[in-house]
Design a protein around this motif. Structure first.
Motif, PDB file in Angstrom:
ATOM      1  N   PRO A  63     -19.186 -41.820 -23.613  1.00 51.40           N
ATOM      2  CA  PRO A  63     -17.927 -42.318 -23.039  1.00 51.40           C
ATOM      3  C   PRO A  63     -17.609 -43.754 -23.455  1.00 51.40           C
ATOM      4  CG  PRO A  63     -19.164 -41.106 -21.391  1.00 51.40           C
ATOM      5  CD  PRO A  63     -20.085 -41.282 -22.571  1.00 51.40           C
ATOM      6  N   ALA A  64     -18.621 -44.617 -23.479  1.00 55.39           N
ATOM      7  CA  ALA A  64     -18.376 -46.012 -23.871  1.00 55.39           C
ATOM      8  C   ALA A  64     -18.039 -46.113 -25.355  1.00 55.39           C
ATOM      9  CB  ALA A  64     -19.596 -46.872 -23.546  1.00 55.39           C
ATOM     10  N   LEU A  65     -18.667 -45.285 -26.190  1.00 56.76           N
ATOM     11  CA  LEU A  65     -18.322 -45.278 -27.604  1.00 56.76           C
ATOM     12  C   LEU A  65     -16.893 -44.796 -27.817  1.00 56.76           C
ATOM     13  CD1 LEU A  65     -21.643 -43.852 -29.096  1.00 56.76           C
ATOM     14  CD2 LEU A  65     -20.790 -46.193 -29.325  1.00 56.76           C
ATOM     15  N   ARG A  66     -16.496 -43.777 -27.086  1.00 56.76           N
ATOM     16  CA  ARG A  66     -15.114 -43.290 -27.185  1.00 56.76           C
ATOM     17  C   ARG A  66     -14.134 -44.370 -26.750  1.00 56.76           C
ATOM     18  NH1 ARG A  66     -12.293 -40.828 -30.211  1.00 56.76           N
ATOM     19  NH2 ARG A  66     -13.695 -39.028 -30.173  1.00 56.76           N
ATOM     20  N   ALA A  67     -14.427 -45.052 -25.666  1.00 57.57           N
ATOM     21  CA  ALA A  67     -13.542 -46.119 -25.203  1.00 57.57           C
ATOM     22  C   ALA A  67     -13.418 -47.221 -26.250  1.00 57.57           C
ATOM     23  CB  ALA A  67     -14.061 -46.694 -23.885  1.00 57.57           C
ATOM     24  N   ALA A  68     -14.507 -47.488 -26.971  1.00 58.22           N
ATOM     25  CA  ALA A  68     -14.495 -48.571 -27.961  1.00 58.22           C
ATOM     26  C   ALA A  68     -13.658 -48.228 -29.192  1.00 58.22           C
ATOM     27  CB  ALA A  68     -15.922 -48.905 -28.378  1.00 58.22           C
ATOM     28  N   VAL A  69     -13.682 -46.966 -29.629  1.00 57.66           N
ATOM     29  CA  VAL A  69     -12.963 -46.607 -30.856  1.00 57.66           C
ATOM     30  C   VAL A  69     -11.599 -45.995 -30.580  1.00 57.66           C
ATOM     31  CG1 VAL A  69     -15.130 -46.284 -32.090  1.00 57.66           C
ATOM     32  CG2 VAL A  69     -13.993 -44.293 -31.082  1.00 57.66           C
ATOM     33  N   GLY A  70     -11.324 -45.663 -29.313  1.00 59.15           N
ATOM     34  CA  GLY A  70     -10.025 -45.136 -28.945  1.00 59.15           C
ATOM     35  C   GLY A  70      -9.783 -43.714 -29.404  1.00 59.15           C
ATOM     36  N   PRO A  71      -8.628 -43.180 -29.062  1.00 59.75           N
ATOM     37  CA  PRO A  71      -8.334 -41.777 -29.388  1.00 59.75           C
ATOM     38  C   PRO A  71      -8.241 -41.504 -30.881  1.00 59.75           C
ATOM     39  CG  PRO A  71      -6.408 -42.875 -28.452  1.00 59.75           C
ATOM     40  CD  PRO A  71      -7.557 -43.803 -28.267  1.00 59.75           C
ATOM     41  N   ALA A  72      -7.961 -42.535 -31.690  1.00 64.05           N
ATOM     42  CA  ALA A  72      -7.865 -42.336 -33.132  1.00 64.05           C
ATOM     43  C   ALA A  72      -9.217 -42.417 -33.824  1.00 64.05           C
ATOM     44  CB  ALA A  72      -6.913 -43.383 -33.738  1.00 64.05           C
ATOM     45  N   GLY A  73     -10.245 -42.851 -33.109  1.00 64.88           N
ATOM     46  CA  GLY A  73     -11.569 -42.971 -33.689  1.00 64.88           C
ATOM     47  C   GLY A  73     -12.326 -41.662 -33.673  1.00 64.88           C
ATOM     48  N   THR A  74     -13.489 -41.691 -34.303  1.00 59.58           N
ATOM     49  CA  THR A  74     -14.365 -40.519 -34.373  1.00 59.58           C
ATOM     50  C   THR A  74     -15.695 -40.871 -33.732  1.00 59.58           C
ATOM     51  OG1 THR A  74     -13.348 -39.750 -36.431  1.00 59.58           O
ATOM     52  CG2 THR A  74     -15.561 -38.911 -35.909  1.00 59.58           C
ATOM     53  N   VAL A  75     -16.126 -40.056 -32.779  1.00 61.38           N
ATOM     54  CA  VAL A  75     -17.427 -40.232 -32.140  1.00 61.38           C
ATOM     55  C   VAL A  75     -18.222 -38.949 -32.344  1.00 61.38           C
ATOM     56  CG1 VAL A  75     -18.683 -40.716 -30.005  1.00 61.38           C
ATOM     57  CG2 VAL A  75     -16.433 -41.758 -30.395  1.00 61.38           C
ATOM     58  N   LEU A  76     -19.423 -39.097 -32.882  1.00 59.71           N
ATOM     59  CA  LEU A  76     -20.327 -37.971 -33.090  1.00 59.71           C
ATOM     60  C   LEU A  76     -21.609 -38.219 -32.309  1.00 59.71           C
ATOM     61  CD1 LEU A  76     -19.998 -37.681 -36.977  1.00 59.71           C
ATOM     62  CD2 LEU A  76     -18.751 -36.353 -35.258  1.00 59.71           C
ATOM     63  N   GLY A  77     -22.177 -37.156 -31.773  1.00 55.33           N
ATOM     64  CA  GLY A  77     -23.476 -37.233 -31.127  1.00 55.33           C
ATOM     65  C   GLY A  77     -24.400 -36.204 -31.753  1.00 55.33           C
ATOM     66  N   ALA A  78     -25.570 -36.650 -32.207  1.00 55.25           N
ATOM     67  CA  ALA A  78     -26.530 -35.742 -32.843  1.00 55.25           C
ATOM     68  C   ALA A  78     -27.859 -35.810 -32.117  1.00 55.25           C
ATOM     69  CB  ALA A  78     -26.723 -36.110 -34.312  1.00 55.25           C
ATOM     70  N   ASP A  79     -28.460 -34.656 -31.884  1.00 50.59           N
ATOM     71  CA  ASP A  79     -29.770 -34.595 -31.241  1.00 50.59           C
ATOM     72  C   ASP A  79     -30.475 -33.322 -31.696  1.00 50.59           C
ATOM     73  OD1 ASP A  79     -30.984 -36.290 -28.705  1.00 50.59           O
ATOM     74  OD2 ASP A  79     -31.812 -34.262 -28.814  1.00 50.59           O
ATOM     75  N   VAL A  80     -31.815 -33.355 -31.672  1.00 54.38           N
ATOM     76  CA  VAL A  80     -32.580 -32.190 -32.122  1.00 54.38           C
ATOM     77  C   VAL A  80     -32.923 -31.223 -30.994  1.00 54.38           C
ATOM     78  CG1 VAL A  80     -33.597 -33.398 -34.080  1.00 54.38           C
ATOM     79  CG2 VAL A  80     -34.808 -33.369 -31.880  1.00 54.38           C
ATOM     80  N   THR A  81     -32.614 -31.610 -29.749  1.00 57.72           N
ATOM     81  CA  THR A  81     -33.025 -30.793 -28.601  1.00 57.72           C
ATOM     82  C   THR A  81     -31.826 -30.075 -27.988  1.00 57.72           C
ATOM     83  OG1 THR A  81     -34.786 -32.390 -28.134  1.00 57.72           O
ATOM     84  CG2 THR A  81     -34.245 -30.812 -26.393  1.00 57.72           C
ATOM     85  N   PRO A  82     -31.747 -28.747 -28.132  1.00 56.42           N
ATOM     86  CA  PRO A  82     -30.599 -28.026 -27.579  1.00 56.42           C
ATOM     87  C   PRO A  82     -30.391 -28.271 -26.090  1.00 56.42           C
ATOM     88  CG  PRO A  82     -31.842 -26.600 -29.050  1.00 56.42           C
ATOM     89  CD  PRO A  82     -32.654 -27.844 -28.890  1.00 56.42           C
ATOM     90  N   ALA A  83     -31.478 -28.388 -25.329  1.00 59.05           N
ATOM     91  CA  ALA A  83     -31.337 -28.581 -23.880  1.00 59.05           C
ATOM     92  C   ALA A  83     -30.677 -29.906 -23.550  1.00 59.05           C
ATOM     93  CB  ALA A  83     -32.706 -28.491 -23.205  1.00 59.05           C
ATOM     94  N   MET A  84     -30.927 -30.938 -24.337  1.00 61.07           N
ATOM     95  CA  MET A  84     -30.269 -32.219 -24.097  1.00 61.07           C
ATOM     96  C   MET A  84     -28.774 -32.128 -24.385  1.00 61.07           C
ATOM     97  SD  MET A  84     -32.478 -34.346 -22.875  1.00 61.07           S
ATOM     98  CE  MET A  84     -32.809 -36.062 -23.230  1.00 61.07           C
ATOM     99  N   LEU A  85     -28.421 -31.467 -25.465  1.00 61.44           N
ATOM    100  CA  LEU A  85     -27.003 -31.294 -25.779  1.00 61.44           C
ATOM    101  C   LEU A  85     -26.313 -30.439 -24.719  1.00 61.44           C
ATOM    102  CD1 LEU A  85     -27.217 -30.742 -29.638  1.00 61.44           C
ATOM    103  CD2 LEU A  85     -26.499 -32.813 -28.429  1.00 61.44           C
TER     104      LEU A  85
END
Length: 205
Positions: A63-85
């Motif tokens: 959420p904080a990354l999205r707020a920083a780059v705004g609606p025109a920005g791109t935020v990606l989240g990567a993780d190796v653990t399906p349960a965390m995602l």
């Protein structure tokens, strides 16, 4: 044992560790939100930037990354653990970012496509820290930024785990600075206090 086999073992161990903890991960650290937001504010993200949360876990930074780059920005989240995602989705954080089941040491991203990478608690989970940091450098443009963060400092984290800080701790500045330099980064800011660990670096050309 081959390098590929070692990396596979590491990924399996990471999933075995985090999967049973995913459901109550956020409840274990309910007060970390402001620390994440404060750290992200120091990265210098701009509207429209593209940023990756490497090892995003339950997505507390998203959420904080999205707020920083705004609606025109791109935020990606990567993780190796399906349960965390899955926990990130249950918390609604998939609305702030695209989520990917991916190993951050072998990202399915093109060279130089990102403006910044944020990694919370990341470095201690990289099987080969130099190679992992070099992969993050690959996907960030020259002069792009890296933030290595933890909501408590090294001493507080060691005390929480009931062990002392050791001289070979990769997050210690004398170890981290040359490690980053070998990996394509230049350390620009270093903070290690009880309430926060934050190392900021710039991608070298």
């Amino acid at each position: 044992m081959s390098r590929q086999h070692t990396l596979a073992d590491h990924l399996a161990n990471a999933r075995d560790f985090f999967a049973p903890r995913a459901a109550d991960w956020d409840a274990r650290f309910p007060d970390d939100g402001p620390a994440y937001a404060a750290a992200i504010a120091e990265i210098g993200l701009r509207a429209g930037d593209a940023v990756l949360d490497a090892g995003c876990g339950t997505g507390r930074a998203l959420p904080a990354l999205r707020a920083a780059v705004g609606p025109a920005g791109t935020v990606l989240g990567a993780d190796v653990t399906p349960a965390m995602l899955a926990a990130a989705v249950r918390a609604g954080r998939h609305r702030d970012a695209g989520l990917a089941l991916a190993d951050v040491t072998r990202l399915p991203l093109r060279d130089g496509c990102l403006d910044a990478v944020f990694g919370a608690g990341l470095i201690s989970h990289l099987p080969e820290p130099e190679a992992g940091l070099r992969e993050l450098a690959r996907v960030v443009r020259p002069q792009g930024r890296l933030a290595l963060f933890h909501p408590v400092g090294r001493a507080a984290l060691a005390a929480r785990k009931g062990r002392p800080i050791t001289p070979d701790d990769l997050r210690a500045e004398p170890n981290l600075r040359p490690l980053l330099a070998r990996s394509g980064w230049a350390l620009t800011s270093y903070t290690d206090r009880d309430t926060r660990f934050l190392a900021l670096a710039v991608r070298q050309g």
